[in-house]
Design a protein around this motif. Structure first.
Motif, short mmCIF file in Angstrom:
data_model
loop_
_atom_site.label_atom_id
_atom_site.label_comp_id
_atom_site.label_asym_id
_atom_site.label_seq_id
_atom_site.Cartn_x
_atom_site.Cartn_y
_atom_site.Cartn_z
N ILE A 100 -1.37 10.36 -12.38
CA ILE A 100 -2.25 10.28 -13.64
C ILE A 100 -3.58 10.79 -13.43
O ILE A 100 -4.49 11.23 -14.01
N ALA A 127 -1.36 1.59 -18.21
CA ALA A 127 -0.50 2.33 -17.48
C ALA A 127 0.20 2.04 -16.48
O ALA A 127 1.04 2.56 -15.49
N ASP A 128 -0.03 0.63 -16.28
CA ASP A 128 0.66 0.03 -14.96
C ASP A 128 1.84 -0.52 -15.52
O ASP A 128 2.26 -1.44 -16.14
N SER A 159 1.40 -1.48 -22.09
CA SER A 159 2.41 -0.78 -21.40
C SER A 159 3.68 -0.78 -22.07
O SER A 159 4.31 0.26 -21.78
N LEU A 216 -9.77 7.26 -15.35
CA LEU A 216 -8.76 6.46 -14.68
C LEU A 216 -9.41 5.33 -13.89
O LEU A 216 -10.19 5.83 -13.09
N LEU A 225 5.76 8.73 -15.64
CA LEU A 225 4.25 9.31 -15.57
C LEU A 225 4.25 10.73 -15.08
O LEU A 225 3.07 11.17 -15.01
N THR A 233 -8.79 2.72 -11.01
CA THR A 233 -7.63 2.27 -10.08
C THR A 233 -8.39 1.82 -8.94
O THR A 233 -9.67 1.59 -8.80
N ASP A 275 2.18 6.53 -8.87
CA ASP A 275 1.66 6.74 -10.10
C ASP A 275 0.42 6.96 -10.35
O ASP A 275 -0.06 7.89 -11.20
N SER A 276 -0.51 6.37 -9.70
CA SER A 276 -2.01 6.35 -9.89
C SER A 276 -2.42 7.78 -9.56
O SER A 276 -3.34 8.81 -10.42
N ILE A 287 -7.75 4.54 -18.79
CA ILE A 287 -6.44 4.22 -18.37
C ILE A 287 -6.43 3.18 -17.19
O ILE A 287 -7.06 3.44 -16.29
N ASP A 288 -5.93 2.33 -17.43
CA ASP A 288 -5.65 1.07 -16.24
C ASP A 288 -4.32 1.39 -15.65
O ASP A 288 -3.43 1.04 -16.26
N SER A 289 -4.55 2.03 -14.37
CA SER A 289 -3.29 2.59 -13.64
C SER A 289 -3.15 1.47 -12.50
O SER A 289 -3.77 0.46 -11.93
#
Length: 737
Positions: free
Chosen positions: A667, A575-576, A621, A542, A632, A544, A663-664, A653-655
């Motif tokens: 995840i 994932a944003d 996304s 991940l 999420l 972030t 969210d972050s 994963i781009d959070s």
């Protein structure tokens, strides 16, 4: 997919109990890192200059507006010995030599006495400062009107005491007395008054020190005088009532001589004298009796009294001469011869005279003997009578002796106290002071304050101190990451890589060039990630950050592209679900994507997109849902990630940012590792601390930090080891090597 802290396959970087960021300046940097201090000064140079300039300006303004003040100084010498004058002679009564500690205490005590309120009050009373308009003007205070005299004196004493400065240099007995005011003459007058009054106070204190002894002895003397008078009156009253006429001198003499308590009356004195005379009379009678018995026991002419008579001696001589002449006449003449008869008649006449004189001497001795015997008899009779009278008086003199001794004792005590009282009165207050004036205060020729140079220097020092404190506090509360070294010092996380700032070029363009510094930086980051865990590269990572626009999306794409170029199959998930950006990078309409998979049971392949980079697959996304957090936190996201992990070697994963969103962290609990992106030299004011606290609440595996947009040529980064660093450049000429 996220291993537990006890899982041996993956290190658990986030500490179990570290909910807060570590304090600034941790073990990674020395407390006296001069390179860091220099860099902090350079980065805050304008603030420092403003603070210092403000203080210097204030010092100049205060100096210009301040009233000139004049300081007059007198010096006195303080010794620990005293000269005392007693009677007609001067004695140097030096105290015992003090030890070092006692001497130091003595001198400090003298300085405290000099600074006392009592001495200041004496100065006010002596100089009449309570009514002195000039004195109050020198203190920039108006003369109080309507106040009682005692309150004005206390007010003046407080001003005098407040402007006094007394000091004693080390290893010296010369004390300085300084007094400051706006009037030069008043300052000198008060400084000199302090020196003089200090000496007077020292003498008065010594005089008062014996006042208790004098008062005590005076009270004792008065009581003893009353007792002596009472005992003398009692003695006289008893003597008159008992009919005793005595002298205590005779009593004392008799007591000392006989070892007893003999009487001191007239009768006793007469008995003593008469007994002496009687003894002498007895001796004379015995001598006369012996002489008389000697005369009666033999021839008169053989006795000493007759032989020693001058007339008898003369006649015996004449008799011897006549006998000699008679013998001569008889040798030539007969007894009838006229001359013989004449000589014989003369000799007979001389014998007759000698006999008469010897009888007279015997009668004289007898008369002397009779007179001595009669005198002895009379004296013995008188002595016997006086003895009877003395024995009668002895019963009456017992009480008299007791009263006499009490009176004598009281007289001795009174004489001793009187002598001691006279000595104390003679010695009190005649000691010479152990304090002497060395230099009297003179009227100052110029003001002692304000001192422009001194005030500017003080302002400069205060400004520098406040500036240093400001920079220190600012640095303590600033969690901004300015240089790579701050990552470990402030965040206590390993540094995975440093991405330099691009000057003018689009980061995507720089990433497209494999020879650019940014590409090289992400290649270095890729190497760090390959060995970030004991098992190598994490399967699901991940990416972030704490805040938006820190380079999180660019870093995610660059990391994914880097692993894809290595031949690894990589899936990049955007994932944003609030502000997606991956679809814009590839110019996709974003009709299907990650949100589609979370809301349906479609397969992963139905939403994946191929990229221009071999081995890199993208998952945008998708449509923005009304409630991204619910998606999420659903069970479906774990299924999608497990499916992606089975199909790809690496899932990135781009959070969204951590702050303000849940969210972050959600995840992060499903990922095998978290890469935390931090923008260099960005003011956050606690954002990093809050973000990491929220992230650590989910107990993720923190792989480390990627520092983005770092400018190695910035002056504030000079203390960093990365200062001036540039990635190795490819040669554009065959001559370059």
């Amino acid at each position: 997919m996220n291993p537990s802290p006890n899982d041996p396959r993956m290190p658990y970087v986030a500490g179990d109990s570290h909910d807060e960021l570590p304090q600034h300046g941790g073990s990674g940097r020395s407390a006296f890192d001069f390179r860091y201090i220099t860099a902090a000064i350079r980065s805050n140079l304008l603030l420092i200059l403003l603070i210092v300039a403000a203080f210097v300006g204030i010092a100049v303004v205060v100096t210009m507006l301040d009233t000139p003040r004049y300081t007059a100084t007198a010096t006195v010498q303080i010794n620990d010995t005293t000269t005392r004058v007693l009677g007609q002679q001067q004695e140097d009564s030096q105290q015992e030599m003090m030890g070092g500690l006692d001497t130091d205490r003595f001198l400090k005590t003298q300085i405290e006495v000099l600074q006392s309120r009592g001495l200041a009050m004496k100065i006010v009373q002596k100089l009449k400062l309570a009514d002195d308009q000039r004195f109050f003007a020198s203190q920039e205070v108006e003369l109080p009107k309507g106040l009682p005299a005692d309150q004005r004196e206390r007010m003046a004493a407080a001003l005098v005491q407040g402007n006094l400065k007394a000091g004693l240099p080390r290893d010296s007995r010369i004390a300085t007395i300084s007094w400051t005011g706006t009037d030069a003459a008043t300052s000198a007058r008060i400084a000199n008054a302090y020196a003089n009054e200090f000496i007077q106070t020292d003498l008065q204190r010594k005089y008062d020190s014996s006042a208790y002894a004098r008062n005590f002895i005076s009270d004792q003397l008065a009581g003893t005088r009353a007792r002596l008078e009472q005992s003398e009156r009692a003695l006289n009253t008893y003597s008159r009532g008992a009919g005793l006429i005595s002298t205590r001198d005779a009593l004392t003499s008799a007591s000392n001589k006989d070892g007893g308590s003999g009487g001191g009356s007239v009768t006793t004195s007469s008995l003593v004298q008469l007994n002496t005379v009687a003894n002498d009379a007895t001796a004379k009678r015995i001598a006369a009796e012996g002489e008389w018995r000697a005369l009666n026991s033999g021839s008169l002419l053989s006795s000493t009294a007759v032989a020693n008579n001058p007339t008898v001696s003369l006649l015996l001589g004449e008799k011897a001469r006549l006998e000699s002449e008679l013998q001569q006449e008889r040798s030539t003449h007969l007894d009838g011869y006229p001359t013989v008869r004449a000589k014989a008649q003369q000799l007979g006449a001389i014998d007759k005279q000698i006999g008469q004189i010897a009888n007279n001497v015997r009668e004289s001795v007898r008369a002397q003997y009779a007179a001595a015997a009669e005198t002895e008899s009379k004296l013995k009779a008188q002595v016997s009578q006086l003895k009877d009278e003395t024995l009668g008086e002895q019963d009456r003199t017992v009480q008299y002796a007791l009263l006499a001794r009490e009176a004598d004792t009281n007289r001795q005590v009174y004489d001793g106290l009187l002598q001691r009282f006279k000595q104390l009165n003679a010695s009190a207050g005649i000691s010479l002071s152990n304090i002497s004036i060395v230099d009297s205060a003179e009227v100052p020729g110029g003001p002692s304050s304000p001192n422009l140079v001194k005030n500017v220097l003080a302002g400069l020092i205060l400004g520098i101190g406040l500036a240093a404190a400001t920079v220190f506090i600012k640095d303590q509360f600033d969690d901004s990451i300015r240089v790579p070294e701050d990552v470990e010092n402030k965040l206590s996380l390993p540094l995975l890589g440093v991405v330099p700032r691009t000057h003018g070029d689009d980061p995507d363009i720089a990433l497209a060039d494999p020879k650019s510094p940014i590409s090289e930086a992400y290649n270095s980051l890729r190497s760090s990630l390959l060995f970030s865990t004991p098992d190598g590269l994490p399967h699901i990572m991940l990416v972030t950050s704490a805040q938006p626009a820190e380079g999180k999306t660019t870093s995610s794409f660059a990391i994914a592209s880097s692993f894809a170029r290595m031949g690894r199959s990589v899936l990049l998930i955007d994932a944003d679900l609030r502000r997606p950006s991956l679809h814009r990078r590839i110019d996709y309409d974003n009709q299907r994507g990650f949100s589609t998979l979370l809301t349906t049971q479609d397969t992963l392949e139905s939403a994946m997109l191929a990229s221009s980079v071999p081995n890199l697959t993208l998952l945008t996304s998708g449509p923005i849902p009304p409630s991204p957090t619910e998606l999420l936190t659903s069970v479906r996201i774990e299924e999608v990630l497990q499916q992606a992990a089975r199909q790809f070697d690496v899932v990135i994963i781009d959070s969204p940012p951590i702050l303000g969103l849940a969210d972050s962290p959600q995840i992060a609990a499903l990922a095998d590792g978290v890469v935390f992106v931090v923008e260099a030299d960005r003011s956050r004011r606690g954002a990093l601390k809050t973000a990491l606290r929220r992230l650590r609440a989910m107990r993720p595996v923190l792989l480390g930090v990627v520092l983005t947009k770092f400018d190695p040529l910035k002056a504030g980064n000079r203390y960093s080891e990365y200062y001036g660093y540039e990635y190795y450049q490819y040669s554009s000429s065959k001559a370059d090597t």
